[in-house]
Design a protein around this motif. Sequence first.
Motif: not given
Length: 146
Positions: A72-88
Motif C-alpha cells: 500500500s505504501k508502494k502504490t499509494g501517494s505516501s512518500s514514506a519509504a520502508p525503514a532503512g531505505t530512501n524513498s526517493f
Amino acid sequence: MLRFRHLLLTFCAAILCTLSTQAQTRDSKRFAAIENEKIAYITKELNLSQSEAQRFFPIYNQYNKEMWSVKSKKTGSSSAAPAGTNSFNGSGRRDVLSYDAKELEIKKEYRRKFADVIGNSRASQFFEIEQNFRELLYKELKRRNR
C-alpha cells in the motif's frame, strides 16, 4: 424555501452516506470471501494437517499484514519509504526498488518462519502457490468481465 433546500441537502447527504457505507460493507464481505478462498487454496495445495494449519495461519496472517503494508505504501501517494531505505531517487520520484527490496526481505524472513512449521520444501512452495492463486483470481475476474 431556504428551509426546504436545507432539508433536501441534508436528506441527500444522508442517502449518500448510507450508500457509501453499504458499498464498503459489500466490498469488505467480498474481500473476506476471497481471503477465505485463498486460505482454503493454500491449505489444500500445501496439504496442511489440522495442527500444521493452526500453527501456520497465525504466521501467515502476520506475513500478509506486513506485505499489505509495504504494497500500500508502494502504490499509494505516501512518500514514506520502508525503514532503512530512501524513498526517493535523485529525480524526486519514489524509488520503487526500495519497496521491492523490503518485500523480498519480508518473504525471506517468513520463509524461515514457515519452514519451522511446515518444512523447507513446502515453505518455499508457499510463494508459488500464493502466486498461482493470484493468477486464478485474475483469470476469474477477466472471465466475469467478458
